[in-house]
Design a protein around this motif. Structure first.
Motif, PDB file in Angstrom:
ATOM      1  N   VAL A 174      -1.228   5.459   5.273  1.00  0.00           N
ATOM      2  CA  VAL A 174      -1.983   4.400   4.597  1.00  0.00           C
ATOM      3  C   VAL A 174      -1.623   2.995   5.076  1.00  0.00           C
ATOM      4  CG1 VAL A 174      -2.280   5.772   2.516  1.00  0.00           C
ATOM      5  CG2 VAL A 174      -0.438   4.111   2.616  1.00  0.00           C
TER       6      VAL A 174
ATOM      7  N   VAL B 194       1.330   4.741  -2.931  1.00  0.00           N
ATOM      8  CA  VAL B 194       0.955   6.124  -2.617  1.00  0.00           C
ATOM      9  C   VAL B 194       2.144   7.077  -2.517  1.00  0.00           C
ATOM     10  CG1 VAL B 194      -1.159   5.464  -1.416  1.00  0.00           C
ATOM     11  CG2 VAL B 194       0.953   5.782  -0.110  1.00  0.00           C
TER      12      VAL B 194
ATOM     13  N   ALA C  85       0.831  -1.213   0.000  1.00  0.00           N
ATOM     14  CA  ALA C  85       0.000   0.000   0.000  1.00  0.00           C
ATOM     15  C   ALA C  85       0.862   1.259   0.000  1.00  0.00           C
ATOM     16  CB  ALA C  85      -0.933   0.007   1.208  1.00  0.00           C
ATOM     17  N   CYS C  86       1.932   1.249   0.761  1.00  0.00           N
ATOM     18  CA  CYS C  86       2.812   2.414   0.860  1.00  0.00           C
ATOM     19  C   CYS C  86       3.519   2.698  -0.473  1.00  0.00           C
ATOM     20  CB  CYS C  86       3.848   2.209   1.955  1.00  0.00           C
ATOM     21  SG  CYS C  86       4.868   0.720   1.743  1.00  0.00           S
TER      22      CYS C  86
END
Length: 57
Positions: free
Chosen positions: A47, A19, A15-16
């Motif tokens: 996040v 973003v 997820a990191c």
């Protein structure tokens, strides 16, 4: 590098990586690599569903 990834908490979901506006994070097998383009913006930490990223400015 101003972020620390806790390898014991990290679930390697990526997820990191998705973003990061600087593209400083990379998922490599079973760890997250942070390169010198990290600006310590903290978006990755926000996040992370497991709270595995700590930002220090």
């Amino acid at each position: 590098m101003a972020i620390k990834v806790n390898k014991f908490k990290c679930g390697y979901c990526g997820a990191c990586v998705g973003v990061c506006p600087a593209g400083a994070l990379e998922l490599v097998e079973t760890w997250i690599e942070v390169d010198d383009s990290c600006t310590s913006c903290g978006i990755c930490a926000k996040v992370c569903p497991l709270g595995a990223i700590e930002v220090s400015k």
